[in-house]
Design an enzyme around this catalytic site. Structure first.
Site, PDB file in Angstrom:
ATOM      1  N   LYS A   1      -0.458   4.902   4.576  1.00  0.00           N
ATOM      2  CA  LYS A   1      -1.365   3.986   5.281  1.00  0.00           C
ATOM      3  C   LYS A   1      -0.796   3.694   6.665  1.00  0.00           C
ATOM      4  CE  LYS A   1      -3.771  -0.466   4.743  1.00  0.00           C
ATOM      5  NZ  LYS A   1      -5.132   0.108   4.904  1.00  0.00           N
TER       6      LYS A   1
ATOM      7  N   HIS B   1       0.840  -1.193   0.000  1.00  0.00           N
ATOM      8  CA  HIS B   1       0.000   0.000   0.000  1.00  0.00           C
ATOM      9  C   HIS B   1       0.877   1.246   0.000  1.00  0.00           C
ATOM     10  CE1 HIS B   1      -3.248  -2.778   1.046  1.00  0.00           C
ATOM     11  NE2 HIS B   1      -4.079  -1.817   0.737  1.00  0.00           N
TER      12      HIS B   1
END
Length: 267
Positions: free
Chosen positions: A153, A149
């Site tokens: 995040k 990701h």
């Protein structure tokens, strides 16, 4: 349908707002983001949002009487907002992750008679990835998951990776009633080198990279072969069709539902 959005200034929230503005059957009646409070959203979302002023809190949104509220914020704020939406009888579609088991239990109690959908991933492709991986689980001896990701995040592993691991374990138990092979690594030269472990069977490795969006890879192994199932979201617009599908279905629910998988059952 009158829609309100919490987290309207976020990367996913803004993509959802634009999709609502472009859909003739939906009307964006309220958008909440403390960082944008008081700003005309036409400046960030384009001409179709001119005149829509960002609000600071959920109370202002509730005052606009939305028929469904979409939430892409963060877990602590989302939890409190959802309790207020439930009390007001407003259905919710939630892409926020990180709720504790206790919070989920309280939300289930709150959304009795009111629909709510909480999903770790609204990408149709990601849901199909999980289904395909569960189908393969009985046929391979070992499996690991790699998720990547963006570097902003804050939680790891991703909710999608954890859900995928749990589905693999259940699918294997139901089919062959034997666990995946145990990890025989006995000399960890660096802590964490083998990733996190779900229920003692499936390991997850989390990457956080600038330029990434959301990527999940399930790697199976058996004698003489491996099988990789991978899904990539290159743009946050990939989540929008699943969000709008949940919006259409949540008004017919009278309880909290986890995931959108059930909405695809008839396709």
């Amino acid at each position: 349908m009158r829609i309100g959005v919490l987290g309207a200034g976020g990367k996913v929230g803004s993509a959802v707002c634009r999709a609502i503005l472009e859909d003739p059957e939906l009307e964006l009646v309220a958008a909440v983001d403390p960082k944008l409070a008081g700003i005309d959203l036409g400046q960030t979302l384009g001409k179709s949002a001119v005149g829509l002023i960002a609000r600071r809190d959920v109370e202002g949104l509730i005052g606009e009487r939305p028929e469904v509220v979409i939430d892409f914020t963060e877990a602590r704020a989302s939890y409190q907002n959802l309790l207020k939406l439930a009390a007001a009888g407003i259905p919710a579609v939630v892409g926020t992750t990180g709720f504790t088991d206790s919070e989920l239990a309280k939300l289930r109690d709150a959304f009795v008679g009111v629909g709510c959908v909480i999903a770790s991933n609204f990408s149709i492709g990601a849901i199909l990835m999980m289904r395909c991986a569960a189908m393969c689980a009985p046929y391979f001896d070992s499996v690991e998951i790699v998720e990547s990701h963006h570097d902003q995040k804050v939680d790891a592993p991703s909710g999608t990776a954890i859900e995928t691991a749990r589905r693999l374990i259940v699918a294997r138990q139901e089919a062959v009633d034997t666990p995946f092979l145990a990890d025989n690594t006995s000399n960890l030269k660096l802590d964490g080198a083998r990733g996190a472990e779900v229920e003692g069977e499936v390991r997850i490795h989390s990457l956080r990279l600038r330029g990434a969006v959301a990527h999940h890879e399930v790697v199976f192994g058996a004698v003489g072969q491996t099988l990789t199932i991978r899904h990539d979201s290159h743009d946050r617009g990939s989540f929008v069709p699943g969000v709008l599908l949940a919006v259409a279905r949540v008004v017919g629910l009278d309880e909290l539902v986890i995931g959108i998988d059930g909405f695809l059952a008839d396709r």
